[in-house]
Design a protein around this motif. Structure first.
Motif, PDB file in Angstrom:
ATOM      1  N   VAL A 114       0.841  -1.203   0.000  1.00 22.23           N
ATOM      2  CA  VAL A 114       0.000   0.000   0.000  1.00 22.23           C
ATOM      3  C   VAL A 114       0.875   1.252   0.000  1.00 22.23           C
ATOM      4  O   VAL A 114       0.588   2.227  -0.697  1.00 22.23           O
ATOM      5  CB  VAL A 114      -0.954  -0.026   1.209  1.00 22.23           C
ATOM      6  N   ALA A 115       1.986   1.206   0.756  1.00 19.44           N
ATOM      7  CA  ALA A 115       2.896   2.350   0.768  1.00 19.44           C
ATOM      8  C   ALA A 115       3.502   2.562  -0.613  1.00 19.44           C
ATOM      9  O   ALA A 115       3.652   3.696  -1.073  1.00 19.44           O
ATOM     10  CB  ALA A 115       4.002   2.136   1.800  1.00 19.44           C
ATOM     11  N   THR A 116       3.846   1.472  -1.292  1.00 15.50           N
ATOM     12  CA  THR A 116       4.394   1.589  -2.644  1.00 15.50           C
ATOM     13  C   THR A 116       3.377   2.277  -3.560  1.00 15.50           C
ATOM     14  O   THR A 116       3.722   3.175  -4.327  1.00 15.50           O
ATOM     15  CB  THR A 116       4.733   0.195  -3.203  1.00 15.50           C
ATOM     16  N   ALA A 117       2.123   1.856  -3.455  1.00 17.06           N
ATOM     17  CA  ALA A 117       1.073   2.477  -4.264  1.00 17.06           C
ATOM     18  C   ALA A 117       0.999   3.966  -3.947  1.00 17.06           C
ATOM     19  O   ALA A 117       0.951   4.814  -4.851  1.00 17.06           O
ATOM     20  CB  ALA A 117      -0.273   1.802  -3.993  1.00 17.06           C
ATOM     21  N   TYR A 118       1.047   4.303  -2.670  1.00 16.99           N
ATOM     22  CA  TYR A 118       0.929   5.708  -2.280  1.00 16.99           C
ATOM     23  C   TYR A 118       2.064   6.543  -2.853  1.00 16.99           C
ATOM     24  O   TYR A 118       1.845   7.653  -3.351  1.00 16.99           O
ATOM     25  CB  TYR A 118       0.905   5.833  -0.750  1.00 16.99           C
ATOM     26  N   LEU A 119       3.288   6.016  -2.781  1.00 11.53           N
ATOM     27  CA  LEU A 119       4.433   6.802  -3.237  1.00 11.53           C
ATOM     28  C   LEU A 119       4.295   7.163  -4.711  1.00 11.53           C
ATOM     29  O   LEU A 119       4.804   8.186  -5.152  1.00 11.53           O
ATOM     30  CB  LEU A 119       5.735   6.027  -2.999  1.00 11.53           C
ATOM     31  N   LEU A 169      -6.531  12.623  -7.396  1.00  7.13           N
ATOM     32  CA  LEU A 169      -6.383  11.422  -6.574  1.00  7.13           C
ATOM     33  C   LEU A 169      -6.269  11.699  -5.076  1.00  7.13           C
ATOM     34  O   LEU A 169      -5.723  10.902  -4.330  1.00  7.13           O
ATOM     35  CB  LEU A 169      -5.142  10.599  -6.995  1.00  7.13           C
ATOM     36  N   LYS A 170      -6.771  12.842  -4.614  1.00  5.20           N
ATOM     37  CA  LYS A 170      -6.622  13.162  -3.190  1.00  5.20           C
ATOM     38  C   LYS A 170      -7.336  12.154  -2.304  1.00  5.20           C
ATOM     39  O   LYS A 170      -6.799  11.726  -1.275  1.00  5.20           O
ATOM     40  CB  LYS A 170      -7.205  14.542  -2.909  1.00  5.20           C
ATOM     41  N   VAL A 171      -8.542  11.808  -2.694  1.00  2.28           N
ATOM     42  CA  VAL A 171      -9.334  10.860  -1.900  1.00  2.28           C
ATOM     43  C   VAL A 171      -8.603   9.523  -1.814  1.00  2.28           C
ATOM     44  O   VAL A 171      -8.432   8.936  -0.751  1.00  2.28           O
ATOM     45  CB  VAL A 171     -10.723  10.672  -2.533  1.00  2.28           C
ATOM     46  N   TRP A 172      -8.163   9.082  -2.972  1.00  2.00           N
ATOM     47  CA  TRP A 172      -7.464   7.805  -3.074  1.00  2.00           C
ATOM     48  C   TRP A 172      -6.220   7.802  -2.181  1.00  2.00           C
ATOM     49  O   TRP A 172      -5.961   6.855  -1.440  1.00  2.00           O
ATOM     50  CB  TRP A 172      -7.118   7.589  -4.540  1.00  2.00           C
ATOM     51  N   ASN A 173      -5.437   8.902  -2.264  1.00  2.00           N
ATOM     52  CA  ASN A 173      -4.187   8.964  -1.495  1.00  2.00           C
ATOM     53  C   ASN A 173      -4.430   8.913   0.009  1.00  2.00           C
ATOM     54  O   ASN A 173      -3.735   8.216   0.739  1.00  2.00           O
ATOM     55  CB  ASN A 173      -3.420  10.232  -1.832  1.00  2.00           C
ATOM     56  N   LEU A 174      -5.402   9.688   0.438  1.00  2.00           N
ATOM     57  CA  LEU A 174      -5.707   9.702   1.861  1.00  2.00           C
ATOM     58  C   LEU A 174      -6.167   8.312   2.306  1.00  2.00           C
ATOM     59  O   LEU A 174      -5.787   7.834   3.379  1.00  2.00           O
ATOM     60  CB  LEU A 174      -6.800  10.745   2.115  1.00  2.00           C
ATOM     61  N   GLY A 175      -6.950   7.674   1.439  1.00  2.00           N
ATOM     62  CA  GLY A 175      -7.390   6.308   1.730  1.00  2.00           C
ATOM     63  C   GLY A 175      -6.207   5.364   1.889  1.00  2.00           C
ATOM     64  O   GLY A 175      -6.175   4.527   2.792  1.00  2.00           O
ATOM     65  N   LEU A 176      -5.198   5.526   1.015  1.00  2.00           N
ATOM     66  CA  LEU A 176      -4.026   4.650   1.085  1.00  2.00           C
ATOM     67  C   LEU A 176      -3.251   4.859   2.381  1.00  2.00           C
ATOM     68  O   LEU A 176      -2.769   3.901   2.989  1.00  2.00           O
ATOM     69  CB  LEU A 176      -3.096   4.895  -0.115  1.00  2.00           C
ATOM     70  N   VAL A 177      -3.130   6.132   2.819  1.00  2.77           N
ATOM     71  CA  VAL A 177      -2.389   6.403   4.055  1.00  2.77           C
ATOM     72  C   VAL A 177      -3.093   5.740   5.239  1.00  2.77           C
ATOM     73  O   VAL A 177      -2.456   5.096   6.088  1.00  2.77           O
ATOM     74  CB  VAL A 177      -2.257   7.923   4.288  1.00  2.77           C
ATOM     75  N   ILE A 178      -4.409   5.870   5.275  1.00  2.73           N
ATOM     76  CA  ILE A 178      -5.177   5.259   6.363  1.00  2.73           C
ATOM     77  C   ILE A 178      -5.046   3.736   6.292  1.00  2.73           C
ATOM     78  O   ILE A 178      -4.822   3.062   7.295  1.00  2.73           O
ATOM     79  CB  ILE A 178      -6.660   5.681   6.287  1.00  2.73           C
ATOM     80  N   ALA A 179      -5.152   3.203   5.062  1.00  3.55           N
ATOM     81  CA  ALA A 179      -5.083   1.749   4.901  1.00  3.55           C
ATOM     82  C   ALA A 179      -3.717   1.225   5.335  1.00  3.55           C
ATOM     83  O   ALA A 179      -3.624   0.183   6.004  1.00  3.55           O
ATOM     84  CB  ALA A 179      -5.363   1.369   3.450  1.00  3.55           C
ATOM     85  N   ALA A 180      -2.649   1.952   4.980  1.00  2.74           N
ATOM     86  CA  ALA A 180      -1.303   1.484   5.333  1.00  2.74           C
ATOM     87  C   ALA A 180      -1.170   1.390   6.850  1.00  2.74           C
ATOM     88  O   ALA A 180      -0.638   0.409   7.381  1.00  2.74           O
ATOM     89  CB  ALA A 180      -0.233   2.420   4.761  1.00  2.74           C
ATOM     90  N   PHE A 181      -1.679   2.401   7.551  1.00  4.13           N
ATOM     91  CA  PHE A 181      -1.566   2.374   9.014  1.00  4.13           C
ATOM     92  C   PHE A 181      -2.437   1.266   9.605  1.00  4.13           C
ATOM     93  O   PHE A 181      -1.992   0.500  10.470  1.00  4.13           O
ATOM     94  CB  PHE A 181      -1.949   3.726   9.602  1.00  4.13           C
ATOM     95  N   ALA A 182      -3.671   1.164   9.118  1.00  2.87           N
ATOM     96  CA  ALA A 182      -4.558   0.125   9.654  1.00  2.87           C
ATOM     97  C   ALA A 182      -3.946  -1.256   9.431  1.00  2.87           C
ATOM     98  O   ALA A 182      -3.981  -2.122  10.310  1.00  2.87           O
ATOM     99  CB  ALA A 182      -5.932   0.224   8.998  1.00  2.87           C
ATOM    100  N   LEU A 183      -3.326  -1.456   8.256  1.00  2.77           N
ATOM    101  CA  LEU A 183      -2.718  -2.759   7.979  1.00  2.77           C
ATOM    102  C   LEU A 183      -1.498  -3.000   8.850  1.00  2.77           C
ATOM    103  O   LEU A 183      -1.211  -4.143   9.227  1.00  2.77           O
ATOM    104  CB  LEU A 183      -2.334  -2.852   6.493  1.00  2.77           C
ATOM    105  N   SER A 184      -0.778  -1.922   9.188  1.00  2.00           N
ATOM    106  CA  SER A 184       0.387  -2.126  10.045  1.00  2.00           C
ATOM    107  C   SER A 184      -0.051  -2.503  11.462  1.00  2.00           C
ATOM    108  O   SER A 184       0.595  -3.328  12.114  1.00  2.00           O
ATOM    109  CB  SER A 184       1.290  -0.894  10.045  1.00  2.00           C
ATOM    110  N   ILE A 185      -1.157  -1.919  11.927  1.00  2.00           N
ATOM    111  CA  ILE A 185      -1.679  -2.319  13.242  1.00  2.00           C
ATOM    112  C   ILE A 185      -2.216  -3.750  13.158  1.00  2.00           C
ATOM    113  O   ILE A 185      -1.987  -4.572  14.042  1.00  2.00           O
ATOM    114  CB  ILE A 185      -2.793  -1.356  13.708  1.00  2.00           C
TER     115      ILE A 185
END
Lengths: 665, 150
Positions: free
Chosen positions: A255-260, A272-288
């Motif tokens: 997910v981080a790769t996609a975001y970068l 792609l603002k919505v998408w990017n913000l979604g990716l940041v949230i998803a990356a953190f949720a997946l790390s937890i």
């Protein structure tokens, strides 16, 4: 006062100041009170100071062999060397939670220290978010799983660390992965701050990008070290088994790769603002999710961690994160309108969008496979599992598509690329790929997926080399020597060429994966003196066995001789070590020797006195490329991340020529 | 695929919000491919993961590979060094399942640990394991969750 008491007090104080810091930051920002905001920032430093104290106290308890501390007694023994005793700090659950919290506090302190460049009105909320995450871990550490709990009976000696963990790879790979998981908190904190303040312009993007790059690089290192450890210690001849624990580490990375990539689209085109913000949230949720999945017993894994009470806590935390973050996200949707429309798929942003879809698709498939036992038990009639073949068949083709896009993407212009231009830039790499696709089958390769994979990797690597060559040639034309031109090119456009380096590394890594996946040879044999086993061009002859006891470790070593067509290549000594406290669990000293691009991997499976050995031997083609490619990816990540100095333009004409060339592609 | 995408004329001023057909088509194609790969391969590769008693009452299990978890029974392990075949039993509660397995045994295999075997139930109730996985305790504690009951 004992160190364990000091540690327990430090943890409690850290929790108090974390809560204070949240309140001070939020109130300070709401009321516009600069003093409170400043006080919130300082409490971050205090929290990290207390966590450092707690960590030092735990290490001191280990070093002083204070077996009155239950955690110390369970994870160390008198006979362990000091470095394993120290590393046992994060060898168990409570300690690894403390390690997570410690790293987060240090990173948070770093973020506060570096925040002069970040937008000022975001910082109080960044601080509050980071301290809230920190607070969760501190609640666990203080009330649920304290590493400083004392037992009433003090044992004379501890039970020692699991011998599988006594390996240099083990000293570094779990802390690296935990640090990787932890680091996704920082982009998330900036995203939360941007959503809370409603300042969703370009300013937050820069901060998130840099932290995400750092997370990506750390996670890449953690994944590589994990693969290295599995390869060198576990003895099954592979480096990646699609085990739930591994998958969970891969998910935030994907997910981080996609975001970068998609962040560049936002930077350039405001989309792609919505998408990017979604990716940041998803990356953190997946790390937890990753931190929690591996220690909750939610999903059965070959790694079975302690089944403990903290599972529900993590689940609740994850639920709160998702509800709060997604709620805010939906609330702020009206402010996330794209500034520009997309024009054509055949453009840089088009290729980024497709690459994002593929990366998220790989993440989805991996997530699906990981939680499939839960899905099938809940919605079907029977718990079902998928393993390596599922991931190979789903993710294999998707990675091939990804690498193909990786080859084409950088050649496309923003907004709209012309087909003629694309063809001009990729005809030579395409030709090279075609040659590979024709020559390999002529040489007898019949694994078609492997042929396709090699061709795609050749194409992707070819486009990068060709692109760099063209850049260097332009500079060379202006009187720079080739090496100087290359240095300047990379130095002046770090993100661009760092990214190319990552791509090149991934192509090499992919070649290694394809090679070992399709062309691995495996032989099992029982050998007595003088007998040999043949594998590929090599013969392995059994010479002798030795058995040495030193301290609390007994080591059995087989002496074997590798020969290639009658010529002796090398003597190898695979063995087993048996630790005093863990007689039933010998660990392997696997012999891995690299011959050109092939690894000869010899595992001593069993022995019968000095007369007979049972061996498992693998010939793993191209595996060295995996480690080489991984290192190149890391280097690329660091180059991308490295702060740019204020640019001194030596030759304005040259810079503009190069810049124009880049726009023109 | 991309050749057929509809691209708007260059130079015409855009007054109304265009539907980006190119993106829609490419996106749907990729999403469909991912969906197909996931669904097709899930049904093709998924294995039953069951308890011993479930295996005994399972009717569809003769023809397909299943995974069973259990604890290696004390005193049940018999090794044949010549053929490298190992026989043992796993237990779960009161259920016992005899197993034969040929191949290299994991380092930590011994009576009392939890293993996951993958293979088929053969004739006379003996399970023929193709793979033998031992749960690797990253922390040395004796608490491993059992497979989830449906």
């Amino acid at each position: 006062m004992r160190f364990s008491d000091l540690g327990a007090i430090a943890l409690l104080l850290a929790l108090v100041f974390a809560v204070y810091g949240i309140v001070a930051s939020v109130l300070g920002a709401r009321l516009g009170h600069a003093g409170l905001v400043q006080s919130g920032r300082r409490s971050v430093l205090l929290v990290s100071l207390f966590l450092v104290t707690a960590a030092v106290a735990l290490i001191a308890s280990f070093v002083r062999h204070d077996f009155g501390v239950a955690y110390v007694a369970e994870h160390s023994s008198l006979s362990m060397p000091w470095y394993y005793t120290t590393a046992a700090f994060y060898g168990g659950q409570e300690g690894s939670l403390l390690y997570w919290a410690l790293m987060l506090s240090l990173f948070a302190a770093l973020a506060v220290g570096l925040s002069r460049r970040a937008p000022a009105d975001l910082m109080p909320y960044v601080v509050a978010t980071l301290l809230a995450i920190e607070g969760f871990f501190l609640v666990l550490l203080v009330f649920v799983a304290s590493p400083f709990t004392r037992s009433r009976l003090v044992p004379a000696d501890g039970s020692g660390l699991n011998p599988l963990l006594m390996d240099t790879g083990m000293l570094v790979h779990p802390p690296m992965l935990l640090m990787g998981y932890m680091s996704f908190s920082l982009p998330f904190a900036f995203a939360m701050a941007a959503m809370l303040t409603g300042r969703l312009d370009a300013a937050w993007l820069r901060s998130i990008r840099r932290w995400m790059l750092a997370s990506w690089t750390i996670q890449t290192l953690g994944l590589l070290l994990g693969a290295w450890w599995a390869y060198h210690v576990l003895g099954w001849g592979g480096y990646w088994g699609w085990d739930p624990v591994e998958n969970c580490a891969l998910l935030p990375w994907l997910v981080a790769t996609a975001y970068l990539h998609s962040a560049m689209v936002q930077e350039r085109r405001g989309a792609l603002k919505v998408w990017n913000l979604g990716l940041v949230i998803a990356a953190f949720a997946l790390s937890i999710f990753g931190t929690f999945e591996v220690r909750s017993g939610l999903i059965n894994s070959v790694h079975s961690f302690a089944y403990s009470a903290i599972g529900p806590w993590f689940f609740a935390f994850l639920a709160v994160i998702l509800v709060v973050a997604v709620g805010l996200f939906v609330y702020r949707l009206p402010r996330l309108r794209p500034e520009q429309e997309f024009e054509s798929v055949v453009s840089r942003e088009g290729s980024f969008l497709l690459n994002n879809l593929v990366l998220v698709g790989i993440a989805f498939a991996t997530f699906w496979g990981t939680i499939f036992p839960l899905i099938s038990a809940t919605f079907g009639h029977q718990t079902m599992t998928v393993d390596a073949p599922f991931y190979d068949r789903v993710n294999g083709p998707l990675f091939a598509l990804l690498i193909l896009l990786m080859g084409i993407g950088p050649l496309l212009a923003w907004r709209r690329a012309s087909w003629a231009g694309v063809w001009r830039n990729c005809r030579w790499p395409a030709l090279a790929a075609a040659v590979v696709a024709i020559v390999l089958p002529l040489l007898g390769m019949r694994a078609w997926w492997a042929v396709i994979g090699f061709a795609v990797c050749t194409f992707a690597a070819g486009t990068i080399v060709y692109e760099v060559w063209r850049g260097v040639r332009v500079r060379h034309g202006h009187g720079e020597a080739y090496p100087v031109a290359l240095g300047h090119l990379v130095g002046r456009h770090r993100q661009r060429y760092g990214g190319y380096l990552v791509h090149l590394g991934l192509a090499a890594l992919a070649v290694g994966v394809i090679g070992s996946q399709f062309f691995q040879l495996e032989r099992d044999a029982n050998l007595t003196h003088g007998q040999h086993i043949a594998i590929g061009p090599y013969a392995i002859t059994y010479v002798a066995t030795s058995d040495v006891a030193r301290g609390d470790v007994e080591t059995v070593t087989a002496h074997l001789r590798i020969s290639d067509g009658g010529r002796t290549v090398e003597d190898i000594y695979p063995g087993r070590s048996i630790y005093a406290n863990f007689e039933n669990q010998p660990t392997s000293d696997i012999s891995i020797t690299t011959h050109g691009l092939r690894d000869l991997y010899v595992f001593l499976a069993d022995w019968n006195g000095a007369d007979q050995v049972t061996l498992r031997v693998f010939l793993n083609p191209l595996v060295p490329l995996i480690w080489l490619g991984g290192l190149v990816m890391l280097l690329g990540g660091i180059i991308c991340w490295w702060p740019e100095r204020r640019r001194v333009v030596a030759s304005p004409l040259l810079e503009s020529r190069v810049a124009r060339m880049e726009v023109a592609v | 695929m991309i050749d057929e995408l509809v691209t708007p004329e260059v130079g015409t001023p855009t007054r109304r919000r265009k539907v980006p057909w190119g993106f829609v088509v490419a996106g749907v194609a990729i999403a469909a491919a991912i969906g197909y790969l996931v669904i097709a391969n899930t049904s093709a590769t998924a294995d039953y993961y069951m308890t011993i008693s479930q295996l005994r009452t399972c009717h569809a299990c003769d023809s397909r590979a299943v995974r069973v978890a259990g604890i290696v029974e004390q005193g049940s392990v018999v090794r044949d060094d010549q053929t490298q075949v190992i026989r043992f039993s796993i237990t779960e509660g009161t259920d016992v399942l005899p197993i034969t397995y040929a191949g290299v045994v994991p380092d930590i295999f011994r009576p009392g640990i939890t293993v996951v075997v993958e293979g088929q139930l053969g004739t006379r109730g003996v399970f023929q394991a193709r793979t033998l996985l031992a749960k690797c305790p990253s922390k040395f504690q004796n608490a491993t969750p059992a497979p989830a009951q449906p």
